[in-house]
Design an enzyme around this catalytic site. Structure first.
Site, PDB file in Angstrom:
ATOM      1  N   LYS A  11       0.832  -1.208   0.000  1.00 28.55           N
ATOM      2  CA  LYS A  11       0.000   0.000   0.000  1.00 28.55           C
ATOM      3  C   LYS A  11       0.878   1.276   0.000  1.00 28.55           C
ATOM      4  CE  LYS A  11      -3.892  -2.280   2.279  1.00 28.55           C
ATOM      5  NZ  LYS A  11      -4.938  -2.135   3.320  1.00 28.55           N
ATOM      6  N   TYR A  51     -12.440  -1.440  -3.380  1.00 31.50           N
ATOM      7  CA  TYR A  51     -12.949  -1.610  -2.006  1.00 31.50           C
ATOM      8  C   TYR A  51     -14.471  -1.457  -1.925  1.00 31.50           C
ATOM      9  CZ  TYR A  51      -8.307  -1.883   0.103  1.00 31.50           C
ATOM     10  OH  TYR A  51      -7.054  -2.294   0.487  1.00 31.50           O
ATOM     11  N   PHE A  59     -15.303   4.288   7.184  1.00 34.64           N
ATOM     12  CA  PHE A  59     -13.939   4.641   6.774  1.00 34.64           C
ATOM     13  C   PHE A  59     -13.738   4.587   5.256  1.00 34.64           C
ATOM     14  CE2 PHE A  59     -13.888   0.089   7.992  1.00 34.64           C
ATOM     15  CZ  PHE A  59     -13.440  -0.491   6.814  1.00 34.64           C
ATOM     16  N   ARG A  87      -2.357 -14.542   5.010  1.00 34.82           N
ATOM     17  CA  ARG A  87      -3.049 -13.758   6.053  1.00 34.82           C
ATOM     18  C   ARG A  87      -2.310 -13.883   7.386  1.00 34.82           C
ATOM     19  NH1 ARG A  87      -7.314 -10.244   4.730  1.00 34.82           N
ATOM     20  NH2 ARG A  87      -8.485 -10.870   6.564  1.00 34.82           N
ATOM     21  N   ARG A 104       2.568  -6.555   9.105  1.00 37.30           N
ATOM     22  CA  ARG A 104       1.890  -5.340   9.586  1.00 37.30           C
ATOM     23  C   ARG A 104       2.475  -4.860  10.916  1.00 37.30           C
ATOM     24  NH1 ARG A 104      -4.155  -7.074   7.600  1.00 37.30           N
ATOM     25  NH2 ARG A 104      -4.195  -5.879   5.666  1.00 37.30           N
ATOM     26  N   ASN A 114      -1.931   0.277   6.655  1.00 37.35           N
ATOM     27  CA  ASN A 114      -1.420  -0.960   7.257  1.00 37.35           C
ATOM     28  C   ASN A 114      -0.521  -1.778   6.311  1.00 37.35           C
ATOM     29  OD1 ASN A 114      -3.458  -1.873   5.638  1.00 37.35           O
ATOM     30  ND2 ASN A 114      -4.630  -2.885   7.252  1.00 37.35           N
ATOM     31  N   HIS A 117      -2.072  -5.429   1.675  1.00 33.71           N
ATOM     32  CA  HIS A 117      -3.380  -6.083   1.554  1.00 33.71           C
ATOM     33  C   HIS A 117      -3.142  -7.574   1.406  1.00 33.71           C
ATOM     34  CE1 HIS A 117      -7.350  -7.077  -0.051  1.00 33.71           C
ATOM     35  NE2 HIS A 117      -6.723  -7.749  -0.994  1.00 33.71           N
ATOM     36  N   GLU A 128      -9.574 -10.028  -7.205  1.00 37.19           N
ATOM     37  CA  GLU A 128      -8.621  -8.936  -6.992  1.00 37.19           C
ATOM     38  C   GLU A 128      -7.414  -9.048  -7.933  1.00 37.19           C
ATOM     39  OE1 GLU A 128     -10.042  -8.567  -2.345  1.00 37.19           O
ATOM     40  OE2 GLU A 128      -8.041  -9.366  -2.777  1.00 37.19           O
TER      41      GLU A 128
HETATM   42  N1  LIG Z   1     -11.644   0.990  11.269  1.00 37.42           N
HETATM   43  C1  LIG Z   1     -10.923   1.315  10.201  1.00 37.42           C
HETATM   44  N2  LIG Z   1     -10.494   2.589  10.017  1.00 37.42           N
HETATM   45  C2  LIG Z   1      -9.777   2.943   8.927  1.00 37.42           C
HETATM   46  N3  LIG Z   1      -9.427   2.073   7.953  1.00 37.42           N
HETATM   47  C3  LIG Z   1      -9.807   0.801   8.090  1.00 37.42           C
HETATM   48  C4  LIG Z   1     -10.573   0.347   9.212  1.00 37.42           C
HETATM   49  N4  LIG Z   1     -10.816  -0.978   9.066  1.00 37.42           N
HETATM   50  C5  LIG Z   1     -10.229  -1.328   7.913  1.00 37.42           C
HETATM   51  N5  LIG Z   1      -9.623  -0.271   7.321  1.00 37.42           N
HETATM   52  C6  LIG Z   1      -8.887  -0.265   6.052  1.00 37.42           C
HETATM   53  O1  LIG Z   1      -9.653  -0.991   5.089  1.00 37.42           O
HETATM   54  C7  LIG Z   1      -8.905  -2.131   4.621  1.00 37.42           C
HETATM   55  C8  LIG Z   1      -9.873  -3.252   4.346  1.00 37.42           C
HETATM   56  O2  LIG Z   1     -10.486  -3.628   5.553  1.00 37.42           O
HETATM   57  P1  LIG Z   1     -10.696  -5.162   5.906  1.00 37.42           P
HETATM   58  O3  LIG Z   1     -11.627  -5.219   7.053  1.00 37.42           O
HETATM   59  O4  LIG Z   1     -11.029  -5.905   4.658  1.00 37.42           O
HETATM   60  O5  LIG Z   1      -9.254  -5.554   6.458  1.00 37.42           O
HETATM   61  P2  LIG Z   1      -8.239  -6.657   6.004  1.00 37.42           P
HETATM   62  O6  LIG Z   1      -8.957  -7.789   5.367  1.00 37.42           O
HETATM   63  O7  LIG Z   1      -7.316  -6.969   7.133  1.00 37.42           O
HETATM   64  O8  LIG Z   1      -7.397  -5.806   4.994  1.00 37.42           O
HETATM   65  P3  LIG Z   1      -7.100  -6.055   3.485  1.00 37.42           P
HETATM   66  O9  LIG Z   1      -8.434  -6.367   2.849  1.00 37.42           O
HETATM   67  O10 LIG Z   1      -6.499  -4.752   3.021  1.00 37.42           O
HETATM   68  O11 LIG Z   1      -6.121  -7.180   3.493  1.00 37.42           O
HETATM   69  C9  LIG Z   1      -7.896  -2.385   5.742  1.00 37.42           C
HETATM   70  O12 LIG Z   1      -6.770  -3.119   5.322  1.00 37.42           O
HETATM   71  C10 LIG Z   1      -7.537  -0.987   6.170  1.00 37.42           C
HETATM   72  O13 LIG Z   1      -6.607  -0.376   5.256  1.00 37.42           O
END
Ligand SMILES: Nc1ncnc2c1ncn2[C@@H]1O[C@H](COP(=O)(O)OP(=O)(O)OP(=O)(O)O)[C@@H](O)[C@H]1O
Length: 140
Positions: A11, A51, A59, A87, A104, A114, A117, A128
């Protein structure tokens, strides 16, 4: 995409900090093979499409702005049990909750920024991966 593959992207926070090489090194040392990779930059609209599942979340707007704020590195990876093992390697969404030694924990700066992805299912890995590499039939 084959079931032994997953999709990741480095990212904007990690790319901008110059951590792409160190992250890819950790990924390879964990046994993943890099099948495809490219540097690119998302427009806010493309970030919104990627997304879309989060479009109702509070968010979402900030996430789309952040994900289009700088270059990213989308990557397709191969390994047995790729989705689940990757993961584990990246750790929890919020770096504060991520296990020691995860990507992370080491490189993320916040729950939003973070570092990486990681697809959460074979089905989403295919969607994706296709989002970024649809022109390369052999990697999908
Ligand atoms: N509470 C939050 N506040 C701000 N950004 C968030 C929050 N929760 C998630 N995100 C952002 O949205 C992305 C997608 O959220 P998701 O819940 O799918 O997390 P993830 O599956 O761990 O991450 P990713 O899909 O990026 O691997 C997160 O990786 C993060 O960048």
């Amino acid at each position: 995409m084959a079931n032994n593959r997953t999709f990741t992207m480095i990212k904007p926070d990690a790319f901008g900090a110059g951590n792409s090489g160190a992250i890819l090194k950790m990924i390879e040392e964990a046994g993943f093979k890099i099948v495809a990779m490219k540097a690119t930059k998302l427009s806010p609209e493309m970030a919104g499409k990627f997304y879309e599942v989060h479009s109702e979340r509070p968010f979402y707007a900030a996430l789309c702005a952040y994900m289009s704020s700088g270059p990213i590195l989308p990557v397709i990876l191969e390994k047995d049990n790729a989705v689940e093992d990757f993961r584990k390697l990246i750790g929890a969404t919020n770096p504060a909750d991520a296990a020691e030694g995860t990507i992370r924990k080491i490189f993320a700066t916040s729950i939003e920024a973070n570092a990486v992805h990681g697809s959460d299912s074979d089905e989403n890995a295919a969607i994706e991966g296709n989002f970024f590499f649809s022109q390369f039939e052999r990697v999908l």
